[in-house]
Design a protein around this motif. Structure first.
Motif, mmCIF file in Angstrom:
data_model
loop_
_atom_site.group_PDB
_atom_site.id
_atom_site.type_symbol
_atom_site.label_atom_id
_atom_site.label_comp_id
_atom_site.label_asym_id
_atom_site.label_seq_id
_atom_site.Cartn_x
_atom_site.Cartn_y
_atom_site.Cartn_z
ATOM 1 N N SER A 70 0.818 -1.220 0.000
ATOM 2 C CA SER A 70 0.000 0.000 0.000
ATOM 3 C C SER A 70 0.849 1.267 0.000
ATOM 4 O O SER A 70 0.392 2.323 -0.457
ATOM 5 N N SER A 71 2.083 1.172 0.507
ATOM 6 C CA SER A 71 2.953 2.360 0.513
ATOM 7 C C SER A 71 3.678 2.562 -0.811
ATOM 8 O O SER A 71 4.304 3.604 -1.022
ATOM 9 N N GLY A 72 3.615 1.569 -1.712
ATOM 10 C CA GLY A 72 4.340 1.684 -2.981
ATOM 11 C C GLY A 72 3.849 2.844 -3.822
ATOM 12 O O GLY A 72 4.638 3.624 -4.373
ATOM 13 N N ASP A 73 2.523 2.988 -3.951
ATOM 14 C CA ASP A 73 1.957 4.064 -4.762
ATOM 15 C C ASP A 73 2.291 5.436 -4.173
ATOM 16 O O ASP A 73 2.651 6.370 -4.890
ATOM 17 N N LEU A 74 2.191 5.523 -2.837
ATOM 18 C CA LEU A 74 2.512 6.795 -2.181
ATOM 19 C C LEU A 74 3.982 7.159 -2.373
ATOM 20 O O LEU A 74 4.307 8.312 -2.664
ATOM 21 N N LYS A 75 4.854 6.177 -2.224
ATOM 22 C CA LYS A 75 6.285 6.431 -2.409
ATOM 23 C C LYS A 75 6.592 6.866 -3.840
ATOM 24 O O LYS A 75 7.400 7.779 -4.087
ATOM 25 N N GLU A 76 5.938 6.238 -4.805
ATOM 26 C CA GLU A 76 6.167 6.586 -6.199
ATOM 27 C C GLU A 76 5.740 8.031 -6.488
ATOM 28 O O GLU A 76 6.451 8.784 -7.156
ATOM 29 N N ARG A 77 4.599 8.432 -5.942
ATOM 30 C CA ARG A 77 4.117 9.793 -6.166
ATOM 31 C C ARG A 77 5.007 10.817 -5.471
ATOM 32 O O ARG A 77 5.278 11.897 -5.998
ATOM 33 N N LEU A 78 5.479 10.471 -4.267
ATOM 34 C CA LEU A 78 6.415 11.365 -3.579
ATOM 35 C C LEU A 78 7.737 11.491 -4.339
ATOM 36 O O LEU A 78 8.360 12.564 -4.378
ATOM 37 N N ASP A 79 8.176 10.377 -4.946
ATOM 38 C CA ASP A 79 9.398 10.425 -5.759
ATOM 39 C C ASP A 79 9.223 11.356 -6.955
ATOM 40 O O ASP A 79 10.158 12.086 -7.333
ATOM 41 N N GLY A 91 17.196 24.456 -12.496
ATOM 42 C CA GLY A 91 16.852 25.476 -13.477
ATOM 43 C C GLY A 91 15.951 25.006 -14.600
ATOM 44 O O GLY A 91 15.667 25.757 -15.527
ATOM 45 N N ASN A 92 15.472 23.763 -14.536
ATOM 46 C CA ASN A 92 14.563 23.239 -15.567
ATOM 47 C C ASN A 92 13.129 23.500 -15.125
ATOM 48 O O ASN A 92 12.459 22.629 -14.565
ATOM 49 N N TYR A 93 12.644 24.732 -15.372
ATOM 50 C CA TYR A 93 11.331 25.134 -14.887
ATOM 51 C C TYR A 93 10.192 24.675 -15.795
ATOM 52 O O TYR A 93 9.021 24.918 -15.480
ATOM 53 N N SER A 94 10.502 23.997 -16.895
ATOM 54 C CA SER A 94 9.454 23.519 -17.792
ATOM 55 C C SER A 94 8.929 22.132 -17.398
ATOM 56 O O SER A 94 7.979 21.641 -17.995
ATOM 57 N N SER A 95 9.563 21.486 -16.414
ATOM 58 C CA SER A 95 9.117 20.153 -15.974
ATOM 59 C C SER A 95 7.767 20.257 -15.265
ATOM 60 O O SER A 95 7.480 21.251 -14.588
ATOM 61 N N ARG A 96 6.939 19.210 -15.418
ATOM 62 C CA ARG A 96 5.628 19.173 -14.786
ATOM 63 C C ARG A 96 5.358 17.765 -14.265
ATOM 64 O O ARG A 96 5.941 16.782 -14.738
ATOM 65 N N VAL A 97 4.449 17.666 -13.298
ATOM 66 C CA VAL A 97 4.020 16.379 -12.771
ATOM 67 C C VAL A 97 2.490 16.333 -12.854
ATOM 68 O O VAL A 97 1.814 17.335 -12.605
ATOM 69 N N TYR A 98 1.955 15.148 -13.236
ATOM 70 C CA TYR A 98 0.511 15.009 -13.421
ATOM 71 C C TYR A 98 0.008 13.826 -12.601
ATOM 72 O O TYR A 98 0.688 12.799 -12.466
ATOM 73 N N SER A 99 -1.198 13.955 -12.062
ATOM 74 C CA SER A 99 -1.788 12.896 -11.231
ATOM 75 C C SER A 99 -3.295 12.831 -11.487
ATOM 76 O O SER A 99 -3.959 13.862 -11.637
ATOM 77 N N LYS A 100 -3.821 11.592 -11.525
ATOM 78 C CA LYS A 100 -5.259 11.399 -11.749
ATOM 79 C C LYS A 100 -6.062 11.491 -10.445
ATOM 80 O O LYS A 100 -7.270 11.654 -10.477
ATOM 81 N N GLU A 101 -5.371 11.336 -9.307
ATOM 82 C CA GLU A 101 -6.070 11.385 -8.028
ATOM 83 C C GLU A 101 -6.464 12.818 -7.684
ATOM 84 O O GLU A 101 -6.020 13.776 -8.316
ATOM 85 N N ALA A 102 -7.294 12.923 -6.656
ATOM 86 C CA ALA A 102 -7.742 14.251 -6.216
ATOM 87 C C ALA A 102 -7.453 14.445 -4.737
ATOM 88 O O ALA A 102 -8.242 15.055 -4.012
ATOM 89 N N ASP A 103 -6.345 13.879 -4.262
ATOM 90 C CA ASP A 103 -6.010 13.986 -2.847
ATOM 91 C C ASP A 103 -5.015 15.115 -2.595
ATOM 92 O O ASP A 103 -4.752 15.960 -3.472
ATOM 93 N N GLU A 104 -4.430 15.125 -1.390
ATOM 94 C CA GLU A 104 -3.517 16.197 -1.003
ATOM 95 C C GLU A 104 -2.239 16.212 -1.854
ATOM 96 O O GLU A 104 -1.723 17.275 -2.207
ATOM 97 N N LEU A 105 -1.713 15.022 -2.193
ATOM 98 C CA LEU A 105 -0.502 14.973 -3.013
ATOM 99 C C LEU A 105 -0.747 15.546 -4.403
ATOM 100 O O LEU A 105 0.117 16.216 -4.977
ATOM 101 N N ALA A 106 -1.934 15.278 -4.951
ATOM 102 C CA ALA A 106 -2.275 15.837 -6.253
ATOM 103 C C ALA A 106 -2.347 17.369 -6.175
ATOM 104 O O ALA A 106 -1.908 18.077 -7.090
ATOM 105 N N ARG A 107 -2.885 17.881 -5.053
ATOM 106 C CA ARG A 107 -2.949 19.341 -4.881
ATOM 107 C C ARG A 107 -1.549 19.946 -4.782
ATOM 108 O O ARG A 107 -1.270 20.994 -5.375
#
Length: 345
Positions: A70-79, A91-107
């Motif tokens: 159960s901690s695998g998904d959380l660890k992956e998102r934190l990574d 200095g690479n300000y064009s990088s982005r992260v995307y998530s399908k969830e609507a929890d605190e990590l997604a926010r």
């Protein structure tokens, strides 16, 4: 090893094991209470401890497995968030992260994306401002060069050119009077010699203006010493110089101070007719003191009609104020000139 067990995955496993421990203690307390109060035939001490042992064994395995998975998904998102922050730091300000969830990590990920976009826009703005500043600096430099050329051309026309014309006229007049009136011709030749000496002084002052503004890598005391030694060889002025050799100033301050002293010596050569000049550059407490004195003919400080002199004084005053300092001048006719400058260090 200590860092490894402090990771989010092992914290999840430990939390499941804590829940296992609390559940075991609770079940054991309930069973022992029933055994003591009611003593049913089906509940013996052996069955209680057998049940607890079997429960702990199975629950430990399940807790470890479920906590790890159960901690695998959380660890992956934190990574992912950690990698994004590292990209921003590099200095690479064009990088982005995307998530399908609507929890605190997604926010948090969405907020980091907005931060990256703002940083990217700020970098573009800074680069645009730097380009505009460079263009303005080039334009200002060109304007300054044009203005300096115009001033030198005006000085050459107003001073040296007119003096050379006067020399030509006086020389021709002396030649005509040489046979008919030798005494008059002699007096006229003396005037020619005096005018030529004045023209030579004017040219030396103008050449002094054409020296480089910077110190060519030399510290301020060495640059001023070179300038004074050069003037000693080309003029009859007696210089008294005192400079602190241990001055430590920024490059900008050194160049401004060097230019101020250069301008003041040029004014002395051209206008003062001085035979003695005193120059002191000393540091006291948190201030740099510059004192320049000559025994020349002086002038009326309140009279702004002497355009050539006032231009040099205006430049010296502006340079002093740019360094946050004060510029003071005292002068009277036939009493010499005194200049005192105080610059905070």
């Amino acid at each position: 090893m200590k860092q490894r067990f402090a990771s989010i995955r092992y914290r999840y496993i430990i939390s499941h094991l804590n829940a296992l421990f609390l559940t075991t203690v609770t079940i054991l307390s309930i069973l022992l209470t029933i055994y003591v109060l009611f003593s049913p035939n089906w509940l013996t001490s052996e069955s209680i401890f057998l049940f607890i042992a079997l429960y702990i064994s199975l629950a430990f395995i399940f807790s470890f497995y479920v906590g790890f998975k159960s901690s695998g998904d959380l660890k992956e998102r934190l990574d992912y968030l950690s990698v994004l922050i590292t990209q921003f730091a590099n200095g690479n300000y064009s990088s982005r992260v995307y998530s399908k969830e609507a929890d605190e990590l997604a926010r948090i990920g969405n907020e980091l994306n907005e931060l990256g976009e703002k940083l990217q826009n700020q970098v573009k703005s800074l680069q645009r401002m730097a380009d505009e500043k460079a263009e303005l600096a080039k334009t200002a430099h060109k304007s300054a060069v044009i203005e300096e050329r115009q001033r030198l051309a005006r000085d050459l026309h107003d001073a040296v050119s007119q003096q050379l014309f006067a020399l030509t006229m006086m020389s021709e007049a002396a030649v005509k009077q040489l046979e008919s009136n030798p005494n008059l011709a002699k007096e006229q030749m003396k005037d020619v010699a005096a005018a030529s000496l004045q023209a030579q002084t004017e040219m030396r002052a103008l050449l002094l203006h054409l020296r480089p503004v910077h110190l060519s890598g030399d510290p301020l005391p060495k640059g001023i010493t070179k300038l004074i030694n050069e003037l000693k060889q080309k003029s009859q002025i007696d210089f008294e110089v005192r400079i602190d050799e241990d001055l430590v100033l920024s490059e900008t301050k050194e160049e401004h101070i060097f230019r101020i002293i250069q301008e003041s010596l040029s004014n002395i050569l051209r206008h003062a007719s001085a035979t003695e000049v005193t120059l002191n550059v000393t540091k006291r407490s948190n201030e740099l003191f510059i004192h320049i004195r000559d025994n020349g003919k002086g002038f009326d400080v309140s009279n702004d009609n002497e355009r050539k002199t006032s231009y040099g004084l205006k430049t010296m005053r502006e340079r002093s104020e740019e360094l946050g300092g004060t510029f003071t001048i005292r002068s009277n006719v036939n009493e010499g000139t005194y200049i005192d400058i105080r610059i905070p260090c």
